[in-house]
Design an enzyme around this catalytic site. Structure first.
Site, PDB file in Angstrom:
ATOM      1  N   CYS A   1       0.794  -1.235   0.000  1.00  0.00           N
ATOM      2  CA  CYS A   1       0.000   0.000   0.000  1.00  0.00           C
ATOM      3  C   CYS A   1       0.823   1.280   0.000  1.00  0.00           C
ATOM      4  O   CYS A   1       0.518   2.213  -0.747  1.00  0.00           O
ATOM      5  CB  CYS A   1      -0.990   0.004   1.162  1.00  0.00           C
ATOM      6  SG  CYS A   1      -0.264   0.056   2.829  1.00  0.00           S
TER       7      CYS A   1
ATOM      8  N   HIS B   1      -2.824   0.598   7.372  1.00  0.00           N
ATOM      9  CA  HIS B   1      -3.037   0.678   5.920  1.00  0.00           C
ATOM     10  C   HIS B   1      -3.077   2.137   5.459  1.00  0.00           C
ATOM     11  O   HIS B   1      -3.736   2.975   6.079  1.00  0.00           O
ATOM     12  CB  HIS B   1      -4.344  -0.019   5.533  1.00  0.00           C
ATOM     13  CG  HIS B   1      -4.669   0.086   4.074  1.00  0.00           C
ATOM     14  ND1 HIS B   1      -3.846  -0.412   3.092  1.00  0.00           N
ATOM     15  CD2 HIS B   1      -5.725   0.664   3.429  1.00  0.00           C
ATOM     16  CE1 HIS B   1      -4.372  -0.166   1.917  1.00  0.00           C
ATOM     17  NE2 HIS B   1      -5.507   0.489   2.076  1.00  0.00           N
TER      18      HIS B   1
ATOM     19  N   ASP C   1      -7.976   4.028  -3.504  1.00  0.00           N
ATOM     20  CA  ASP C   1      -7.097   3.061  -2.868  1.00  0.00           C
ATOM     21  C   ASP C   1      -6.706   2.011  -3.893  1.00  0.00           C
ATOM     22  O   ASP C   1      -7.545   1.250  -4.370  1.00  0.00           O
ATOM     23  CB  ASP C   1      -7.807   2.410  -1.673  1.00  0.00           C
ATOM     24  CG  ASP C   1      -6.868   1.574  -0.822  1.00  0.00           C
ATOM     25  OD1 ASP C   1      -5.684   1.439  -1.199  1.00  0.00           O
ATOM     26  OD2 ASP C   1      -7.313   1.052   0.216  1.00  0.00           O
TER      27      ASP C   1
END
Length: 255
Positions: free
Chosen positions: A72, A108, A123
């Protein structure tokens, strides 16, 4: 977030995008789609014992120059650089994964993007059921169809909750709020995810690449292909991995 080596033309070439570039929602949607389908979510450097750098120039070198993926911080970090180059307002948010049996910290990294006067969740670096297009933050408790997937944002105790429809049931993916965080704030989470023996990323290969109608997923020795509502699974042998990564994830193993 500043990268001296980021070049929007090189980025577009990396993700295969040849369309027009504007500071509008259509461009954000297109870049997100193209990046999802070309830059895989992957933890191969973690398994190889290589440090995961949060230096923006290192991220550009890894994903754009060396044709790799990342997790991420790297993938959403690269997308943030593209938004920044387009003059689009964005911020990082720290999200708490919700699919674990116990409460986890906000490890995250996701992006909130303001474009055309509206806030959106973007995302590209969630290894589970990740969104496939921007989600409008003000639209709550309303299913949103994205290709063959369905998502929904809800609000609980001041946090926004991302949910995905999985086998007919709403599965909570992660929670977040609008509080902005700095790039450096992810350093402890990055270290934990890349070094802690209990972190999923340190245990077995996890590679995900989105396709037009689903996603390819490698987790350990299990390879799953999702195409619409059709799911195929098989176990791969160790000697198959390099060929599988090249064919289905567009990755070449490095020494």
């Amino acid at each position: 977030m500043i990268a001296e080596t980021f070049n929007l033309t090189d980025y577009c070439q990396r993700i295969g995008y040849a369309g027009e570039l504007h500071a509008d929602l259509a461009t954000v949607q297109a870049l997100m789609q193209y990046q999802l389908r070309s830059v895989p979510f992957e933890n191969l450097d973690v398994l190889a014992g290589k440090p995961i750098s949060l230096n923006p120039d290192d991220i550009v070198a890894k994903i754009v120059d060396r044709q790799r993926g990342g997790y991420c911080y790297e993938i959403n970090g690269l997308f943030a650089l593209a938004l920044q180059a387009l003059g689009i307002e964005w911020q990082f948010v720290a999200a708490r994964p919700l699919f674990y049996p116990v409460k986890r910290p906000r490890t995250h990294a996701a992006l909130l993007v303001r474009v055309e006067g509206v806030e959106w969740l973007c995302d590209l670096g969630f290894g589970s059921y990740g969104i496939r297009a921007p989600l409008r933050l003000e639209v709550l408790d309303t299913p949103v169809q994205q290709d063959s997937d369905t998502f929904m944002l809800s609000e609980e105790n001041g946090d926004l909750i991302l949910k995905a429809l999985v086998e007919g049931e709403w599965a909570r993916q992660y929670s977040f709020n609008r509080c902005p965080v700095e790039w450096i704030d992810f350093a402890p989470a990055n270290w934990m995810n890349s070094t802690h023996p209990d972190a999923v990323f340190t245990q077995k290969p996890l590679v995900v690449r989105f396709t037009e109608d689903g996603r390819n997923i490698l987790f350990g020795d299990a390879f799953k292909q999702i195409a619409g509502h059709t799911v195929t699974k098989r176990t791969i042998a160790a000697e198959e991995q390099a060929m599988l990564l090249a064919e289905h994830f567009r990755l070449t193993m490095e020494a």
